[in-house]
Design an enzyme around this catalytic site. Sequence first.
Site, PDB file in Angstrom:
ATOM      1  CE  LYS A 139      -3.964  -2.887   2.456  1.00  0.00           C
ATOM      2  NZ  LYS A 139      -3.854  -3.079   1.683  1.00  0.00           N
ATOM      3  CE  LYS A 153      -6.269  -1.085  12.813  1.00  0.00           C
ATOM      4  NZ  LYS A 153      -5.102  -2.461  13.933  1.00  0.00           N
ATOM      5  CB  SER A 155      -2.475  -6.733  13.018  1.00  0.00           C
ATOM      6  OG  SER A 155      -2.690  -7.649  14.275  1.00  0.00           O
ATOM      7  N   GLY A 205      -9.962 -10.051   7.146  1.00  0.00           N
ATOM      8  CA  GLY A 205     -11.145 -10.796   7.191  1.00  0.00           C
ATOM      9  C   GLY A 205     -12.143 -10.044   7.272  1.00  0.00           C
ATOM     10  CB  ALA A 207     -15.654 -10.394  10.570  1.00  0.00           C
ATOM     11  CD  GLU A 226      -6.493  -6.448  -3.050  1.00  0.00           C
ATOM     12  OE1 GLU A 226      -5.986  -8.424  -2.339  1.00  0.00           O
ATOM     13  OE2 GLU A 226      -6.900  -5.653  -3.809  1.00  0.00           O
ATOM     14  CB  CYS A 261      -4.538 -13.710   1.676  1.00  0.00           C
ATOM     15  SG  CYS A 261      -3.310 -13.341   0.254  1.00  0.00           S
ATOM     16  CD  GLU A 361      -8.834 -17.144   5.203  1.00  0.00           C
ATOM     17  OE1 GLU A 361      -9.564 -16.289   5.822  1.00  0.00           O
ATOM     18  OE2 GLU A 361      -7.926 -17.233   4.083  1.00  0.00           O
ATOM     19  N   GLY A 436     -13.011  -9.808  -1.655  1.00  0.00           N
ATOM     20  CA  GLY A 436     -12.585  -8.632  -1.673  1.00  0.00           C
ATOM     21  C   GLY A 436     -12.975  -8.194  -3.945  1.00  0.00           C
ATOM     22  CD  GLU A 440      -2.818  -4.647  -1.579  1.00  0.00           C
ATOM     23  OE1 GLU A 440      -2.061  -5.574  -1.020  1.00  0.00           O
ATOM     24  OE2 GLU A 440      -2.249  -3.539  -0.488  1.00  0.00           O
TER      25      GLU A 440
END
Length: 478
Positions: A139, A153, A155, A205, A207, A226, A261, A361, A436, A440
């Site tokens: 990014k 930000k 994790s 994820g 959610a 993503e 992923c 997953e 998603g 990228e």
Amino acid sequence: MARENPADPSEQVGTVRTADAALTGEAVGAAAAAFAGWARVPVAERVARVTEAIVETSTANGERGPLLSRELGKVIGDVQGELGFALALARYDGPVAERLCADRVLHDDEGTLITTADPYGVIAAITPWNAPVILAALKVVPGLMTGNTMVVKGSPLAPLAVTDFLSQVARRLPDGVLNVVNGGADVGQALVGDPRVAKVSFTGGLATARHIAATAAEHVRPTVMELGGNDAAIFLPDADLDVATLQRAVFGSFLTSGQVCMAIKRLLVPAARRDEFVEAYLEAARRVLRVGDPLDPRSTMGPVISREHQQRLTGLVQSARDAGATVHELGVYEPSSDDGYWVRPTLVLGLDDRHPLVADEQFGPTVPLLTYDSVDEAVARANGVDQALASSVWSADEQRAVAVARRLDAGFTFINCHNRAGTSLRASFGGRRHSGHGREFGEAGVAEYVQSHSINSPAAIRENRALGNAYPVPAAAG
Ligand code: NAD
């Protein structure tokens, strides 16, 4: 905020400052203030400055390697590749950014059309823990080169190496161009909800994606999402099933303890070749899969990220056993502590497609093997889950594999490999449906960070041939 070592949770690896809404707002304010100046820097100079900052920062990667390994449980052989990625990406993205940011100018009978590619403004980048430096670089590098400013930000589960890396890059750029905040969902929401943010690029994820999309929607803010995958690897009836080939399949599933992923999450194998496949797969795993201390260079797999994740995965395999599945334990298993977040790698046979280990997953070191009777059936089952990130087709005949790949509903299909070994800086990567949207890598990954602006001066208006109150009719049709 402290982070423990998943291989030995009694060890605290380090701490980072936890942000709150006020600190997050300050970071967005700094990025907003820096935007106009950074966007005015000519693209070639921006590319050079970002690349140079990454080159200089990367010279200290040696020390960051063990840090990343200890906070994440990723084996030491893998982390140097992760830390070198930003530089490789900068070298690929630089010329692409220069090309994309150049004005396109058309002078013809219709008039003059100038199309500019403008940065958005402040980009909020929110990333997960499983490859923290790579996923932030994907990014930050294109975002900054194209003239945006950024707030990242990471994790809370692996904040240390990425915060150190990005802070060092930020220090080498003008104030406010690149900012890092740490914290959990509250900090993420404060960031996404800040009215000064122009676009959100999220990796994580489903959610979380739903929360972020809902907040972004209030501001009609574009997003890149993503998300996770449930990748199928289809072994066609003519696939090579030698041990060397299946070693690639083993790494395709178990790299970073399966927490990738684009890992192989389902193996689809012709029913007639199941026993041959299983025998070669177990042998391949015995040769290349060695679970142990992530800092030991002989280890190829470490622990998983957290106690919660360990318990979820152990429960998933137990539920497969309870459902009557056959569970093969794989590789050499020599955990370096009693209470680390270890999960024994497994191959699971005999599950129904509706079992959660197949339908969702798993994101861990266990992979179901499913058998099929026809290629049509394999394709339908590969496409029959909600996630559509990547996939692979394995065949001795490349053209045949490509023909099957065209039928797969996925953003990426690997041929005769899967996962990291099959990616390329030039190949755009991203998902469909619940995996998603947006891309990228590749040119598309850079294009996410610019928006077009058409500046049009019609010849008919300039020459006073039209009043300007009707759609222009092409001369031939008039
Ligand atoms: P996650 O969604 O739990 O967390 C991702 C990030 O979002 C973290 O920084 C987290 O703090 C933040 N976050 C959590 N709740 C938030 C909220 N309400 N608002 C804003 N931010 C919030 O994901 P994870 O467990 O860190 O990562 C695992 C998932 O990421 C897996 O599904 C994996 O497949 C996916 N992933 C996808 C890719 C890809 O390129 N498609 C790459 C790596 C991982």
